[in-house]
Enzyme design. Structure first.
Site, short mmCIF file in Angstrom:
data_model
loop_
_atom_site.label_atom_id
_atom_site.label_comp_id
_atom_site.label_asym_id
_atom_site.label_seq_id
_atom_site.Cartn_x
_atom_site.Cartn_y
_atom_site.Cartn_z
N LYS A 1 0.78 -1.16 -0.09
CA LYS A 1 0.12 0.21 -0.11
C LYS A 1 0.96 1.25 -0.04
O LYS A 1 1.96 1.25 0.71
CB LYS A 1 -0.95 -0.09 1.25
CG LYS A 1 -1.72 -1.31 1.47
CD LYS A 1 -2.55 -1.71 0.48
CE LYS A 1 -3.37 -2.90 0.72
NZ LYS A 1 -3.17 -4.10 0.04
N GLY A 2 0.56 2.28 -0.68
CA GLY A 2 1.37 3.61 -0.68
C GLY A 2 2.40 3.64 -1.97
O GLY A 2 2.94 4.65 -2.03
N CYS A 3 2.36 2.83 -2.73
CA CYS A 3 3.23 2.85 -3.86
C CYS A 3 2.32 3.22 -5.20
O CYS A 3 1.36 2.69 -5.37
CB CYS A 3 3.76 1.36 -4.27
SG CYS A 3 5.02 1.00 -3.20
N GLN A 4 2.97 4.03 -6.12
CA GLN A 4 2.28 4.41 -7.21
C GLN A 4 1.90 3.12 -8.00
O GLN A 4 0.91 3.15 -9.10
CB GLN A 4 3.06 5.54 -7.82
CG GLN A 4 2.39 6.23 -9.00
CD GLN A 4 3.32 7.13 -9.47
OE1 GLN A 4 4.72 7.44 -8.89
NE2 GLN A 4 3.05 7.92 -10.36
N ALA A 5 3.01 2.36 -8.25
CA ALA A 5 2.86 1.09 -9.03
C ALA A 5 2.30 -0.04 -8.36
O ALA A 5 2.05 0.11 -7.06
CB ALA A 5 4.31 0.91 -9.69
#
Length: 143
Positions: free
Chosen positions: A53-57
């Site tokens: 969670k929290g990754c752009q990808a």
């Protein structure tokens, strides 16, 4: 030298490897190359519960405890994210939960990634690190 590869030794290796590149684009190219060397994660392990969670990808992280050491595997759908998670696996995989929990991971700043990454990518890297350390805490509590 004991011959045991510590997290600190691995961090220093990466700092030295990235220092060979003066140009920012060359550093990013090397990071992408690290991701290309990452073993593919089986599709059955690419579940929502394993997504960082929290990754752009989309980044999936899998871990298991073997002989008291955590082995990480991961995959991502973007080159930069794959390179970042490959770098973190290179540093942390194969170490005990305590070693991972206590690792300051200051090599990221020493390489210059804190200033090189966009806020979203830096946030994604931070999310990867948090998840890896959280996995270590979970394994430590199970032992």
């Amino acid at each position: 030298m004991t011959g045991i590869k510590t997290i600190e030794n691995t961090e220093q290796e990466l700092v030295e490897e990235f220092a060979e590149f003066e140009d920012l684009f060359d550093k990013f190219g090397y990071l992408i190359d690290l991701g290309k060397n990452l073993n593919p994660l089986d599709d059955s392990l690419k579940t929502d519960s394993r997504m960082i969670k929290g990754c752009q990808a989309h980044v999936w992280l899998y871990s298991e405890l073997k002989d008291g050491k955590i082995i990480f595997q991961a995959d991502a759908n973007a080159d930069y994210a794959k390179g970042l998670v490959a770098m973190m696996i290179y540093v942390l995989s194969g170490h005990t939960p305590d070693e991972i929990i206590n690792a300051p991971l200051n090599f990221i700043e020493r390489i210059g990634f804190k200033s090189m990454l966009s806020m979203k990518r830096a946030g994604g890297l931070e999310s990867m690190i948090k998840q890896m350390k959280l996995d270590a805490v979970v394994y430590k509590l199970k032992v």
